[in-house]
Design a protein around this motif. Sequence first.
Motif, short mmCIF file in Angstrom:
data_model
loop_
_atom_site.label_atom_id
_atom_site.label_comp_id
_atom_site.label_asym_id
_atom_site.label_seq_id
_atom_site.Cartn_x
_atom_site.Cartn_y
_atom_site.Cartn_z
N TRP A 1 0.83 -1.20 0.00
CA TRP A 1 0.00 0.00 0.00
C TRP A 1 0.87 1.26 0.00
O TRP A 1 0.58 2.24 -0.67
CB TRP A 1 -0.94 0.02 1.20
CG TRP A 1 -1.68 1.33 1.28
CD1 TRP A 1 -1.39 2.37 2.11
CD2 TRP A 1 -2.74 1.75 0.45
NE1 TRP A 1 -2.24 3.43 1.86
CE2 TRP A 1 -3.09 3.08 0.83
CE3 TRP A 1 -3.46 1.16 -0.59
CZ2 TRP A 1 -4.11 3.80 0.24
CZ3 TRP A 1 -4.48 1.89 -1.19
CH2 TRP A 1 -4.80 3.18 -0.77
N GLU A 2 1.92 1.24 0.78
CA GLU A 2 2.79 2.41 0.83
C GLU A 2 3.42 2.68 -0.54
O GLU A 2 3.59 3.84 -0.94
CB GLU A 2 3.89 2.23 1.88
CG GLU A 2 3.41 2.44 3.31
CD GLU A 2 3.00 3.88 3.57
OE1 GLU A 2 3.87 4.74 3.70
OE2 GLU A 2 1.79 4.15 3.63
N HIS A 3 3.77 1.62 -1.25
CA HIS A 3 4.32 1.80 -2.60
C HIS A 3 3.30 2.50 -3.49
O HIS A 3 3.65 3.41 -4.24
CB HIS A 3 4.70 0.45 -3.20
CG HIS A 3 5.31 0.53 -4.57
ND1 HIS A 3 6.63 0.86 -4.76
CD2 HIS A 3 4.77 0.37 -5.80
CE1 HIS A 3 6.89 0.88 -6.06
NE2 HIS A 3 5.77 0.60 -6.72
N TYR A 4 2.05 2.10 -3.39
CA TYR A 4 1.01 2.77 -4.17
C TYR A 4 0.85 4.22 -3.71
O TYR A 4 0.70 5.12 -4.54
CB TYR A 4 -0.34 2.06 -4.04
CG TYR A 4 -1.46 2.88 -4.62
CD1 TYR A 4 -1.64 2.96 -6.00
CD2 TYR A 4 -2.30 3.64 -3.80
CE1 TYR A 4 -2.63 3.76 -6.56
CE2 TYR A 4 -3.30 4.44 -4.35
CZ TYR A 4 -3.45 4.51 -5.72
OH TYR A 4 -4.41 5.31 -6.27
N ALA A 5 0.88 4.46 -2.41
CA ALA A 5 0.70 5.82 -1.89
C ALA A 5 1.74 6.77 -2.46
O ALA A 5 1.44 7.93 -2.76
CB ALA A 5 0.77 5.81 -0.36
N PHE A 6 2.96 6.29 -2.64
CA PHE A 6 4.03 7.14 -3.15
C PHE A 6 4.03 7.24 -4.67
O PHE A 6 4.47 8.24 -5.23
CB PHE A 6 5.40 6.63 -2.67
CG PHE A 6 5.77 7.07 -1.28
CD1 PHE A 6 6.42 8.29 -1.09
CD2 PHE A 6 5.47 6.30 -0.18
CE1 PHE A 6 6.77 8.71 0.19
CE2 PHE A 6 5.82 6.71 1.10
CZ PHE A 6 6.47 7.92 1.29
#
Length: 337
Positions: A1-6
Amino acid sequence: WEHYAFTQDKKYLEEIYPVLQGAARFFLSSMIEEPKHGWLVTAPSSSPENAFYMPGTRIAVSACMGPTMDIQLVKELFTNTIQAAGILGQDRVFAGELEEAIQKLPPMQISSKGGYLQEWLEDYEETDIHHRHVSHLFGLYPSNQISVAETPELAAAARKTLERRGDAGTGWSRAWKINFWARLHDGNRAYKLLKNLLTPVAIDGKIVYNGGGTYPNLFCAHPPFQIDGNFGGCAGIAEMLIQSQQGYIEVLPALPDVWKNGSFKGLCVRGGGVVDLSWRDGKAEQLVLTARVDHTFKVKIPANVSAVALKGKNLNIEDGYVKVVLNKGEQITLAMK
């Protein structure tokens, strides 16, 4: 999810959504209601790697129901899965089930005895007050469930927790604490931990290991070596200079006094942006924002900045923020006065 957020990479999100969904289904099916409040909890579990005394005894145990870290992890997982499902237009019914479950999770609790964040459902006495793990502050970092701006009481409790735990620890523990203090906007304390992390463990050419520090080759000293100390220290420096976990870009949130003048280039923020920044006398001077995707960026204006100019014209600051709409590849320079 963090990869998508960035990155805002929707194709990537489609690929990893089954992982989020599967993990969420597992916890939704395996959690139980605890008998006292009817809260939804993990059980049996433990708070890594600390233990507590059974009330009225000196018997140390670890097994428990719903330790704070578990609840924070589950809440983040459920929240991220709900957001992902909405973005992808999938699983509306399942997302609704997760929303209902979130309402049944235990709240984070503050000890009435000491004002710190409780590590367990009950305010047990921990066997090691100075334990190197501070698992129940996952909600502060890397999660964003505790913040100075949104949850000041919980942030104060997190500060109290860190003060009780102390600054000692192995390499990775010191690195994590750098990030904790950065999220609490205490740059000087984060800097102290950074110096502790970089303490040399070689004296007169001999390795003298006393619980933490850095080898001559810059590897994190935790026999034989822990890369998370190196990665965590690097992450901590980034958190001291820029944060974006609350839905806006905040520059120099935890700048220590000794970093009076400086600059950085290429630090990424959530929303698909890249930031370059320069500052003097602890005050941001120029911010360059580059968009990797189409996005509306919200930038928090530092309290010591009275005006922000774009191409010589002052921008409208609303409630301490400016909003900038950028297309992929566009770049703007904000001059702060």
